[in-house]
Write an enzyme that holds these catalytic residues in place. Structure first.
Site, PDB file in Angstrom:
ATOM      1  N   TYR A 145       0.856  -1.183   0.000  1.00  0.00           N
ATOM      2  CA  TYR A 145       0.000   0.000   0.000  1.00  0.00           C
ATOM      3  C   TYR A 145       0.889   1.228   0.000  1.00  0.00           C
ATOM      4  O   TYR A 145       1.837   1.314   0.784  1.00  0.00           O
ATOM      5  CB  TYR A 145      -0.892   0.006   1.249  1.00  0.00           C
ATOM      6  CG  TYR A 145      -1.794   1.209   1.368  1.00  0.00           C
ATOM      7  CD1 TYR A 145      -2.873   1.373   0.505  1.00  0.00           C
ATOM      8  CD2 TYR A 145      -1.575   2.183   2.345  1.00  0.00           C
ATOM      9  CE1 TYR A 145      -3.716   2.482   0.614  1.00  0.00           C
ATOM     10  CE2 TYR A 145      -2.416   3.282   2.464  1.00  0.00           C
ATOM     11  CZ  TYR A 145      -3.485   3.428   1.596  1.00  0.00           C
ATOM     12  OH  TYR A 145      -4.311   4.518   1.711  1.00  0.00           O
ATOM     13  N   ASP A 240       9.319   2.700  -0.099  1.00  0.00           N
ATOM     14  CA  ASP A 240       8.271   3.405   0.639  1.00  0.00           C
ATOM     15  C   ASP A 240       8.457   3.045   2.109  1.00  0.00           C
ATOM     16  O   ASP A 240       8.038   1.978   2.562  1.00  0.00           O
ATOM     17  CB  ASP A 240       6.888   2.991   0.127  1.00  0.00           C
ATOM     18  CG  ASP A 240       5.774   3.728   0.860  1.00  0.00           C
ATOM     19  OD1 ASP A 240       6.087   4.484   1.804  1.00  0.00           O
ATOM     20  OD2 ASP A 240       4.597   3.547   0.488  1.00  0.00           O
ATOM     21  N   LYS A 268       4.146   9.185   8.657  1.00  0.00           N
ATOM     22  CA  LYS A 268       3.915   8.652  10.005  1.00  0.00           C
ATOM     23  C   LYS A 268       4.912   9.201  11.047  1.00  0.00           C
ATOM     24  O   LYS A 268       4.760  10.325  11.477  1.00  0.00           O
ATOM     25  CB  LYS A 268       3.847   7.128   9.955  1.00  0.00           C
ATOM     26  CG  LYS A 268       2.691   6.696   9.018  1.00  0.00           C
ATOM     27  CD  LYS A 268       2.300   5.263   9.051  1.00  0.00           C
ATOM     28  CE  LYS A 268       0.985   5.075   8.308  1.00  0.00           C
ATOM     29  NZ  LYS A 268       1.074   4.388   7.023  1.00  0.00           N
TER      30      LYS A 268
HETATM   31  C1  LIG Z   1       0.376   4.826   5.646  1.00  0.00           C
HETATM   32  C2  LIG Z   1       1.123   4.542   4.436  1.00  0.00           C
HETATM   33  C3  LIG Z   1       1.045   5.361   3.299  1.00  0.00           C
HETATM   34  C4  LIG Z   1       0.071   6.494   3.195  1.00  0.00           C
HETATM   35  O1  LIG Z   1       0.315   7.502   4.125  1.00  0.00           O
HETATM   36  P1  LIG Z   1      -0.890   8.511   4.485  1.00  0.00           P
HETATM   37  O2  LIG Z   1      -0.237   9.485   5.414  1.00  0.00           O
HETATM   38  O3  LIG Z   1      -1.944   7.672   5.116  1.00  0.00           O
HETATM   39  O4  LIG Z   1      -1.341   9.140   3.235  1.00  0.00           O
HETATM   40  C5  LIG Z   1       1.879   5.105   2.243  1.00  0.00           C
HETATM   41  N1  LIG Z   1       2.743   4.083   2.270  1.00  0.00           N
HETATM   42  C6  LIG Z   1       2.840   3.265   3.331  1.00  0.00           C
HETATM   43  C7  LIG Z   1       3.838   2.158   3.319  1.00  0.00           C
HETATM   44  C8  LIG Z   1       2.027   3.450   4.436  1.00  0.00           C
HETATM   45  O5  LIG Z   1       2.094   2.613   5.457  1.00  0.00           O
END
Ligand SMILES: *Cc1c(COP(=O)(O)O)cnc(C)c1O
Length: 429
Positions: A145, A240, A268
């Site tokens: 994701y 990511d 985060k």
């Molecule tokens: C949470 C998350 C996102 C998206 O971040 P948001 O601040 O919710 O838009 C993208 N990549 C990873 C791996 C994530 O865990």
């Protein structure tokens, strides 16, 4: 039984004016049954809901609360920043310091741009990779994701996986055609796609340790293999690290596995609980970003003073207290080990994946190495376990396909309470 009357009435009100009653889908508890609890405040290891119930928090805002909730260091920094006005729309000293800090902590980042969410970070990163390479296609892994931008809602994990709508309506065929997907932990699949799309692939993006189909670890040599393939085909490798950044280690998964991506996305933890994302990487690539280069990306609230203050206070604390990682990593290992042994004791099929302070208990007897194998988990069994834990005051991620996050505030005593509740939950299954 938990008293849920205030949460219940808030949820009824919420559904009238908010789609589904929540501002992000997983919060709605649809994957585990029942209705969501509404939180009023939190401190340290504990969440308190609107009915006065107390829960040990194993979500920790999906990562940012790595020191536990309402940590004084972050709180003080935000208060101080607030009194100087919450936003200017002009450059500030904090942004310079934050960029210096991030570049010093994350091994592969030479230049970094602040944005307001993980979604913005990944969306911008692939635009930059496309601008840099002059190519259109990207490769992503099934079950990973990367936020809710169109290009990534193809075989996506997290909420998209939970609800079985990996391809969201509203994502055009054109966009979908530019996103190629391959299974995680399979180098041959990547090699095949690259050879079928010669000189067309701009970037390969992945979660180096996956959190969003549940916790899934890269097999030995996998990340190194991807690095090699991307070098051969001149593809921008993007880690990511929105979840893993500053969590698996100060330098993220790239430090733990000693593989340098070309670009990294963060979110985060980098915001200390405020809305922040960041993307960065090699100077040569980041120089494409406007106004240094032609790839446009902007943000009215990017580098926001409150958000920078919170993130910087948290990152600085983590840098000065390496023992935090020792504690949360050991805690992760201990919980994973105990959960495995409890499952065996009660004859429940279970696979526990864990890396540092991230873990997932899959109700499955197959090894979980990718999306295919993650999907084999028994979601009904997870839902029951989740509800038994909740009744006993332990708040887990409300889906089988999410990771749990350990905070520094989860002391050995709190671990004991988690494990006692878990034992009882396995017994009741
Ligand atoms: C949470 C998350 C996102 C998206 O971040 P948001 O601040 O919710 O838009 C993208 N990549 C990873 C791996 C994530 O865990």
């Amino acid at each position: 039984m938990l008293n849920r009357s205030n949460s219940q009435s808030l949820f009824e009100r919420a559904k009238k004016n908010i789609p589904g009653g929540v501002n992000s889908p997983v919060r709605a508890f649809r994957a585990v049954g029942g209705n969501p609890l509404f939180m009023s405040h939190a401190k340290g290891a504990y969440l308190f809901d609107e009915d006065g119930n107390r829960f040990v928090d194993l979500i920790n805002s999906w990562g940012p609360m790595i020191l536990g909730h309402a940590h004084p260091v972050v709180e003080e920094a935000v208060k101080k920043a607030l009194s100087g006005s919450p936003s200017f729309g002009a450059p500030t000293r904090r942004e310079v310091e934050m960029a210096e800090l991030v570049c010093s902590l994350v091994p592969s980042i030479e230049q970094v741009r602040m944005v307001n969410s993980g979604t913005e970070a990944t969306m911008a990163a692939i635009r930059v990779a496309r601008g840099y390479t002059g190519r259109d296609k990207i490769i992503k892994m099934e079950g990973c994701y990367h936020g809710h931008a169109d290009s990534f809602l193809i075989a996506a994990g997290s909420g998209a996986m939970t609800f079985g709508v990996p391809d969201s309506p509203g994502v055009t065929k054109g966009v979908a055609n530019d996103t190629l997907t391959v299974p995680f932990n399979n180098l041959n699949a990547v090699e095949k796609v690259l050879s079928e799309n010669v000189n067309q692939v701009a970037a390969l993006i992945l979660e180096p340790v996956v959190g969003n189909m549940g916790c899934v670890l890269p097999q030995a040599g996998y990340l190194q293999g991807l690095r090699k393939l991307c070098d051969q085909h001149k593809v921008v490798l993007i880690f990511d690290e929105v979840m893993t950044g500053f969590r698996l280690a100060l330098g993220g998964a790239q430090q733990v596995f000693d593989v340098k991506p070309d670009m990294t996305t963060l979110g985060k933890i980098v915001g200390g609980g405020l809305p922040v994302g960041a993307y960065g990487g090699k100077k040569e690539i980041m120089s494409c970003v406007s106004p240094a280069g032609p790839v446009y990306q902007a943000g009215t609230l990017s580098g926001n003073p409150l958000a920078m203050a919170a993130g910087m206070a948290l990152l600085t604390y983590l840098k000065e207290h390496p023992e935090v990682y020792q504690h949360i990593n050991q805690t992760g290992e201990k919980i994973a080990k105990e959960l495995r042994s409890q499952a065996r004791e009660f004859g429940v099929k279970a696979t526990v994946n864990q890396q540092g302070s991230m873990f997932t208990l899959f109700f499955s007897d197959v090894q979980v190495v990718n999306y295919e194998t993650a999907k084999k988990a028994d979601t009904t069994l997870f839902g029951n376990y989740f509800q038994h834990m909740l009744e006993q005051g332990i708040y887990l991620a409300p889906s089988q396909f999410e990771a749990m996050f350990i905070s520094e505030a989860i002391s050995n005593e709190v671990v004991d309470s988690i494990l006692t509740a878990s034992r009882e939950s396995f017994k009741r299954l």
